[in-house]
Scaffold this active site. Sequence first.
Site, PDB file in Angstrom:
ATOM      1  N   ALA A  15       0.836  -1.207   0.000  1.00 45.57           N
ATOM      2  CA  ALA A  15       0.000   0.000   0.000  1.00 45.57           C
ATOM      3  C   ALA A  15       0.870   1.257   0.000  1.00 45.57           C
ATOM      4  O   ALA A  15       2.041   1.226   0.387  1.00 45.57           O
ATOM      5  CB  ALA A  15      -0.916   0.000   1.216  1.00 45.57           C
ATOM      6  N   PRO A  18       0.921   8.489   2.244  1.00 46.86           N
ATOM      7  CA  PRO A  18       1.455   9.831   2.022  1.00 46.86           C
ATOM      8  C   PRO A  18       2.591  10.149   2.989  1.00 46.86           C
ATOM      9  O   PRO A  18       2.509   9.853   4.185  1.00 46.86           O
ATOM     10  CB  PRO A  18       0.236  10.733   2.266  1.00 46.86           C
ATOM     11  N   ASP A  48      -3.750  11.186  11.051  1.00 45.60           N
ATOM     12  CA  ASP A  48      -3.379  10.307  12.159  1.00 45.60           C
ATOM     13  C   ASP A  48      -4.121  10.698  13.422  1.00 45.60           C
ATOM     14  O   ASP A  48      -4.141  11.864  13.816  1.00 45.60           O
ATOM     15  CB  ASP A  48      -1.874  10.404  12.407  1.00 45.60           C
ATOM     16  N   TYR A  53      -6.936  10.112  21.978  1.00 42.87           N
ATOM     17  CA  TYR A  53      -7.044  11.544  21.686  1.00 42.87           C
ATOM     18  C   TYR A  53      -8.477  12.045  21.864  1.00 42.87           C
ATOM     19  O   TYR A  53      -8.716  13.247  21.909  1.00 42.87           O
ATOM     20  CB  TYR A  53      -6.612  11.849  20.246  1.00 42.87           C
ATOM     21  N   LYS A  82      -4.997   4.212  16.790  1.00 41.61           N
ATOM     22  CA  LYS A  82      -4.116   3.435  17.662  1.00 41.61           C
ATOM     23  C   LYS A  82      -4.870   2.672  18.756  1.00 41.61           C
ATOM     24  O   LYS A  82      -5.897   3.130  19.264  1.00 41.61           O
ATOM     25  CB  LYS A  82      -3.084   4.373  18.307  1.00 41.61           C
ATOM     26  N   HIS A 115      -0.324   1.629  20.459  1.00 40.77           N
ATOM     27  CA  HIS A 115       0.082   2.976  20.872  1.00 40.77           C
ATOM     28  C   HIS A 115       1.293   2.972  21.804  1.00 40.77           C
ATOM     29  O   HIS A 115       2.135   3.864  21.735  1.00 40.77           O
ATOM     30  CB  HIS A 115      -1.089   3.689  21.554  1.00 40.77           C
TER      31      HIS A 115
END
Length: 318
Positions: A15, A18, A48, A53, A82, A115
């Site tokens: 894959a 970017p 990301d 978060y 994560k 993570h």
Amino acid sequence: MASQQQKVVRLNTGASMPIVGLGTFQVKGENACKLIEAAIDAGYRHIDTAQTYENEKKIGEAIQKKIDKGVVKREDLFISTKLPAACLGKDAVKPCLLKSLKELNLKYVDLYLIHMPFGLKNKGDGTLFPTTMDGKLLLQIYDITETWKAMEQLVDQGLTKAIGVCNFSRYQVSSLLMIPDIKHKPAVLQVEMHPYLPQERLVEYCGENGIVVTAYSPLGSPKPNGNRPMLIEEALVKGIAHKYKKTAAQVVLRWNIQRGVTVIPKTVQPERMKQNIDVFDFTLAPEDVDAITETLGKKKVRFYEFSWAKNHPEYQLE
């Protein structure tokens, strides 16, 4: 500005990812939604996030809005999230990803990362950071081999296209690679990396083993009180930026990219967001890359030391 979709690195899965993505740490609520919309408009296709978060829902809303408007298609985007430290138990891995997918309103993510190598106790109530009565985090030891096998199943089930790790040391990555019956090797290692913390041996090791390194906090992360150095204020960096007629941030990002490292800088300022992705029309001379590494690397500044995990057996940052 060149389309970011054309600037990619190939993962060991085949894959494309970017090279420049958008970090979303500490961005919540409507701010997260606005940030993602602005980023997609600016050309970002790599986003990301992480369950810890607590912004996946708003990020998912922004992504869906852009898809509905025809600005992007799902297959144009590279979305990573994560596995929380409290979910390293093999039976918690899939439920955690399913929760993230629900929040993001996606059928799959492109990359799912462990993570932390050091785990926290899973209390079974969805608590991400379980603590004792006096507020100390509850550390827990897990069999990372069993965790990885559970991660591999997510790939086989089509819930993620690739798997990897975050904040793992070179030794901890090597331990994964030595799993006898490993089916899916780590595709990405995400760690703190910038000129103050070049981690050259780690970059070299990952390159030798087909693992892409992603730098979080690639521009550093000085504290608001100003007691930490600022990369973009370094005289050396500003001088090189003047030489190339670029911003100091662009020079620092380019430094990592030329070392084969992908980057996920975070900014909430639209102009800086555009500048951070516009780093493919110049090349730093080898002597400039070396000067940044050798001069600033001597400062050995690490902004994220995870002091809460220092008593954990798996605590290892190098």
